[in-house]
Scaffold this motif. Structure first.
Motif, PDB file in Angstrom:
ATOM      1  N   THR A  21      10.060  -4.853  -2.779  1.00  0.00           N
ATOM      2  CA  THR A  21       9.085  -3.747  -3.475  1.00  0.00           C
ATOM      3  C   THR A  21       8.782  -2.787  -2.143  1.00  0.00           C
ATOM      4  OG1 THR A  21       8.183  -5.245  -4.928  1.00  0.00           O
ATOM      5  CG2 THR A  21       6.703  -3.230  -4.306  1.00  0.00           C
ATOM      6  N   GLY A  22       8.560  -3.257  -0.932  1.00  0.00           N
ATOM      7  CA  GLY A  22       8.436  -2.591   0.180  1.00  0.00           C
ATOM      8  C   GLY A  22       9.520  -1.682   0.675  1.00  0.00           C
ATOM      9  N   GLU A  28       9.564   1.302  -1.889  1.00  0.00           N
ATOM     10  CA  GLU A  28       8.436   2.213  -1.226  1.00  0.00           C
ATOM     11  C   GLU A  28       8.997   3.006  -0.203  1.00  0.00           C
ATOM     12  OE1 GLU A  28       4.165   1.039  -1.976  1.00  0.00           O
ATOM     13  OE2 GLU A  28       5.135  -0.835  -1.378  1.00  0.00           O
ATOM     14  N   PHE A  84       3.270   6.115   1.221  1.00  0.00           N
ATOM     15  CA  PHE A  84       4.101   5.309   0.638  1.00  0.00           C
ATOM     16  C   PHE A  84       4.992   4.468   1.765  1.00  0.00           C
ATOM     17  CE2 PHE A  84       3.953   7.408  -3.638  1.00  0.00           C
ATOM     18  CZ  PHE A  84       3.851   6.141  -4.324  1.00  0.00           C
ATOM     19  N   ASP A 141       2.747   1.866   3.565  1.00  0.00           N
ATOM     20  CA  ASP A 141       2.401   0.605   2.501  1.00  0.00           C
ATOM     21  C   ASP A 141       3.781  -0.148   2.476  1.00  0.00           C
ATOM     22  OD1 ASP A 141       0.404  -0.572   0.735  1.00  0.00           O
ATOM     23  OD2 ASP A 141       2.359  -0.463  -0.744  1.00  0.00           O
ATOM     24  N   GLY A 142       4.850   0.547   2.378  1.00  0.00           N
ATOM     25  CA  GLY A 142       6.350  -0.160   2.492  1.00  0.00           C
ATOM     26  C   GLY A 142       6.288  -1.105   3.717  1.00  0.00           C
ATOM     27  N   CYS A 177       4.784  11.346  -8.375  1.00  0.00           N
ATOM     28  CA  CYS A 177       3.926  10.507  -8.059  1.00  0.00           C
ATOM     29  C   CYS A 177       3.174   9.964  -9.201  1.00  0.00           C
ATOM     30  CB  CYS A 177       3.025  10.928  -6.843  1.00  0.00           C
ATOM     31  SG  CYS A 177       3.674  11.137  -5.301  1.00  0.00           S
ATOM     32  N   ARG A 187       4.254  -4.111   3.712  1.00  0.00           N
ATOM     33  CA  ARG A 187       4.670  -5.074   2.776  1.00  0.00           C
ATOM     34  C   ARG A 187       5.885  -5.787   3.637  1.00  0.00           C
ATOM     35  NH1 ARG A 187       3.818  -5.751  -2.574  1.00  0.00           N
ATOM     36  NH2 ARG A 187       2.419  -4.128  -3.740  1.00  0.00           N
TER      37      ARG A 187
END
Length: 462
Positions: free
Chosen positions: A135-136, A139, A110, A113-114, A161, A117
């Motif tokens: 959104t990031g 995350e 997470f 990915d965050g 999760c 982003r």
């Protein structure tokens, strides 16, 4: 993945069943929220170990039936199988250390990915980049929540999760269902479902909704960055998906085009060549209006290839909606604006391909069954990951190539996982019998020699 599934189910399917989609999304989101809340006190009623064994079964099936090869689609499927295998083993392990390892793994995933982003949103500034940045940020916050032991000392890692994933996918389906409620009668779902295109552009002339066999093929042409320049400085992954740099420091991003014989050729290019030196390239990456330049459309593949070089790779489709593709192209080429990030050759081909394949998975009378079959299609999962990265960054020729290959595999009538597994087992059993009887196995050269002999004999008879 929700957007891509709805797109391939098509306008007619989703327009009649938006209420069913909304109810499925609502129930799915409520289930995810219940699983997440259930894990907060450390006493879970969700069958975690059953979920772990399901992961192990899915991993084994994925690894066994995955085709051979080294292209991105195969690599992603095999990576998915390996990840599911490791996660399944950790989930079924009752030792407390397994829960700690799972928490760290999910947290790192997470967090990475965050950060990606947020970095892509700040650098590219695509349409909707603020929502992507938020959104990031969420995350990253969830990653911090996974890292710290409160309140269950990592005992609720898996339900957290699972619940969060189910909740977010349910919310996404619910959101798309209410958007589809307002879908005009003759709109293109491929444009209506795209967040980076205006809804006004979705209104197209009335066209046939189905996907049928065509007289000519639809061909996606891709000039990869490494295949369009000489004396490339090797940069693994970067020169495949972003840009290649030659020994003089000149950057090449490659090119993509779509051809539907005999009279449709979609190739968007800047009217004046953009300066792609390393100093100006980062500035040109921003998908803002100040980077918009006049564009031009190449008339045909033959003319474009003669002026440059032949494409590095091709992906061919025999089934597509030619009328909807022609309607999309008629509307799109009314504006020749070119933007290196948000309205480039690759994004044009990606949107055109989606318009041509709209409704490819829809079959009359299947209802909810069509939706469930699409949700468990492994090729669509791979395609969704590619599309997700492209929308968070930019469409590039490398991504379009992998996306087209994956969509072609997704819409072909392939057997389900278990039937494929049984067929593979039968082939292995035949090989084992040959070994036991000590029969020689034919290699590729032997088979090729036999084929050439048949051709030679056939030509001699004629």
């Amino acid at each position: 993945m929700v957007r891509l599934i709805l797109l391939l189910l098509g306008h007619d399917f989703i327009r009649r069943r938006w209420l069913m989609l909304a109810l499925v999304g609502l129930v799915w989101a409520a289930l995810g929220a219940a699983i997440f809340i259930d894990a907060l006190d450390g006493v879970t009623y969700f069958p975690i170990h059953v979920f772990g064994y399901l992961l192990l079964i899915e991993a084994v099936v994925t690894l066994v039936v995955s085709p051979s090869g080294a292209d991105t689609r195969v690599v992603l499927r095999k990576a998915r199988g390996v990840v599911f295998l490791l996660l399944g083993l950790l989930v079924v392990d009752e030792h407390h250390a397994a829960s700690v390892i799972l928490a760290m793994v999910f947290g790192i995933a997470f967090l990475a990915d965050g950060i990606f982003r947020m970095a892509a949103a700040v650098v590219v500034r695509f349409l909707g980049w603020r929502l992507s940045f938020l959104t990031g940020l969420l995350e990253v916050g969830f990653a911090v929540f996974m890292f710290e032991p409160y309140p269950t000392f990592y005992a609720g890692t898996v339900p957290y999760c699972i619940g969060m994933g189910i909740f977010l996918s349910g919310c996404g389906l619910l959101r798309q269902a209410f958007r589809l409620k307002r879908l005009p009668l003759h709109a293109a779902a491929s444009l209506w479902l795209s967040n980076d295109l205006a809804a006004d552009d979705a209104a197209l002339p009335e066209v046939e909704g189905g996907v049928a066999e065509q007289e000519g093929e639809l061909i996606v042409h891709v000039w990869t960055p490494t295949g369009s320049v000489e004396d490339v400085v090797p940069q693994p992954v970067i020169d495949r998906y972003i840009a290649a740099i030659d020994s003089k420091g000149v950057i090449s991003t490659g090119h993509a085009a779509l051809e539907a014989l005999p009279d449709i050729y979609i190739s968007h290019y800047p009217k004046v060549e953009i300066d792609r030196s390393q100093t100006d390239f980062s500035r040109a990456l921003r998908a803002t209006a100040d980077n918009d330049v006049p564009g031009r459309f190449q008339p045909s593949y033959a003319i474009e290839a003669a002026g440059w070089c032949d494409s590095s790779a091709e992906v061919r489709f025999g089934r597509y909606n030619r009328a909807r593709l022609a309607a999309f192209w008629e509307r799109y080429r009314s504006n020749d604006t070119y933007n290196l990030t948000s309205r480039n050759c690759s994004s044009t081909v990606a949107h055109a391909l989606e318009a041509a394949l709209e409704g490819s998975l829809a079959k009359s009378g299947l209802g909810l069954g069509a939706l469930l079959r699409a949700m468990f299609n492994p090729e669509l999962w791979v395609a969704a990951q590619l599309e997700r990265r492209a929308r968070a960054m930019a469409w590039t020729p490398g991504l379009v190539l992998d996306y087209a290959r994956t969509l072609r595999a997704a819409i072909q009538p392939t057997p389900l996982g278990w039937s494929t597994l049984f067929s593979q087992s039968g082939r292995f059993w035949r090989y084992a019998q040959m070994v036991r009887r000590r029969e020689p196995m034919r290699n590729i050269e032997t088979i090729r020699h036999e084929i050439n002999e048949r051709k030679r004999k056939g030509g001699a008879q004629q």
